[in-house]
Design an enzyme around this catalytic site. Structure first.
Site, PDB file in Angstrom:
ATOM      1  N   ALA A  12      10.978  -5.845   6.718  1.00  0.00           N
ATOM      2  CA  ALA A  12      11.312  -5.580   5.242  1.00  0.00           C
ATOM      3  C   ALA A  12      11.654  -4.306   4.872  1.00  0.00           C
ATOM      4  CB  ALA A  12      10.099  -6.086   4.297  1.00  0.00           C
ATOM      5  N   ASP A  60       0.603  -5.415  15.742  1.00  0.00           N
ATOM      6  CA  ASP A  60       0.372  -4.492  14.819  1.00  0.00           C
ATOM      7  C   ASP A  60       0.269  -3.136  15.465  1.00  0.00           C
ATOM      8  OD1 ASP A  60      -1.109  -3.195  12.981  1.00  0.00           O
ATOM      9  OD2 ASP A  60      -2.604  -4.746  12.501  1.00  0.00           O
ATOM     10  N   SER A 140       7.683  11.124   4.379  1.00  0.00           N
ATOM     11  CA  SER A 140       7.600  11.069   2.904  1.00  0.00           C
ATOM     12  C   SER A 140       7.553  12.307   2.217  1.00  0.00           C
ATOM     13  CB  SER A 140       6.508  10.265   2.517  1.00  0.00           C
ATOM     14  OG  SER A 140       6.316  10.296   1.028  1.00  0.00           O
ATOM     15  N   TYR A 153      -3.283   9.434   1.818  1.00  0.00           N
ATOM     16  CA  TYR A 153      -1.919   9.130   1.970  1.00  0.00           C
ATOM     17  C   TYR A 153      -1.086  10.024   2.450  1.00  0.00           C
ATOM     18  CZ  TYR A 153       3.101   7.537   1.873  1.00  0.00           C
ATOM     19  OH  TYR A 153       4.222   7.167   2.091  1.00  0.00           O
ATOM     20  N   GLU A 189       8.883  -2.877  -0.975  1.00  0.00           N
ATOM     21  CA  GLU A 189       7.521  -3.439  -0.859  1.00  0.00           C
ATOM     22  C   GLU A 189       6.433  -2.456  -1.045  1.00  0.00           C
ATOM     23  OE1 GLU A 189       6.987  -5.975   2.373  1.00  0.00           O
ATOM     24  OE2 GLU A 189       8.108  -7.581   1.292  1.00  0.00           O
TER      25      GLU A 189
END
Length: 255
Positions: A12, A60, A140, A153, A189
């Site tokens: 995704a 995973d 990020s 995070y 998502e």
């Protein structure tokens, strides 16, 4: 002979968009993710639309054993990877440090840091043996600055930033390129996962401005990978026009 791109988290969002972009450019693909049915569907779409070969592997990235077993179990021809896109990653929760969930912390650390390391360890050795390759790490804006309640995070994405720099140094004499892209707000998502499936709360993250979309990041990753061999884009931050920093977003309903 077609080049090969290996993309993690390809079921995704940015990973899926990267799969379409690299397939469009004639790359054969190794796609990994946790949802086998999604991988099968995407592989069929790409084969039909772009006439490329696609190998899929469901595992995973948090499991070192699964990563090693599944990647090393690929046929030899699929180990001639030209581009690795370390896309698998997530955020869980948005709580102050004193209220944080131990499980959320471990999920983020195991996915964003350990998962990236496990995959990179295997694939970088293929690249060293092959004498070529390009690793592109998904960071990020959270790896460049810290925002309220982003604590763990942000820490994991700061680690990605550091690992990207370390890989660049360690693989420099092997002729392997290493790059990172650090997006701001991208509507995928991501927020739904962060808020454990709360679609309304996730939607509010993007209210009042035009965020980036997965294709914006995929096209930029393609640009990074398509530079001449003597060119390496070490580090790239990409934001929506409306976003000036992690917490400074101009929204149409701002007062």
């Amino acid at each position: 002979m077609a080049k090969i791109a290996l993309i993690t988290g390809a079921t995704a969002g940015i990973g899926e968009a990267c799969a379409h972009t690299f397939a469009r450019e004639g790359y054969n693909l190794v796609l990994t993710g946790r949802r086998m049915e999604r991988l099968e569907k995407i592989a069929q779409q790409l084969n039909k639309k772009y006439n490329v070969e696609v190998a899929i592997s469901s595992f995973d990235v948090r499991s070192r054993e699964q990563v090693i077993q599944n990647l090393e179990g690929l046929p030899a021809q699929w180990k001639k990877v030209d581009v690795l896109v370390n896309n698998a990653g997530l955020s869980q929760g948005l709580d102050p440090i004193q209220n944080g969930s131990y499980d959320d912390w471990e999920t983020m650390i195991d996915t964003n840091i350990k998962g990236l390391l496990y995959v990179s360890r295997v694939v970088s050795n293929w690249m060293v043996t092959n004498g070529f390759g390009h690793i592109i790490n998904l960071g990020s804006i959270a790896g460049k600055e810290v925002y309220p309640n982003g604590n763990v995070y942000c820490a994991t994405k700061h680690a990605v930033d550091a690992l990207n720099k370390g890989m660049r140094i360690d693989l420099n004499d092997k002729g392997i390129r290493v790059s990172a892209i650090h997006p701001g707000a991208v509507e995928t998502e991501f927020s739904e996962v962060r808020f454990k499936g709360d679609k309304e709360r996730a939607k509010k993250v993007y209210d009042g401005f035009e965020p980036l979309v997965a294709d914006d990041i995929a096209e930029t990753i393609w640009f990074i990978s398509s530079r001449p061999a003597h060119v390496n884009i070490n580090d790239l931050v990409i934001m929506p026009t409306a976003q000036a920093s992690a917490t400074n977003i101009f929204r149409s309903n701002n007062k």
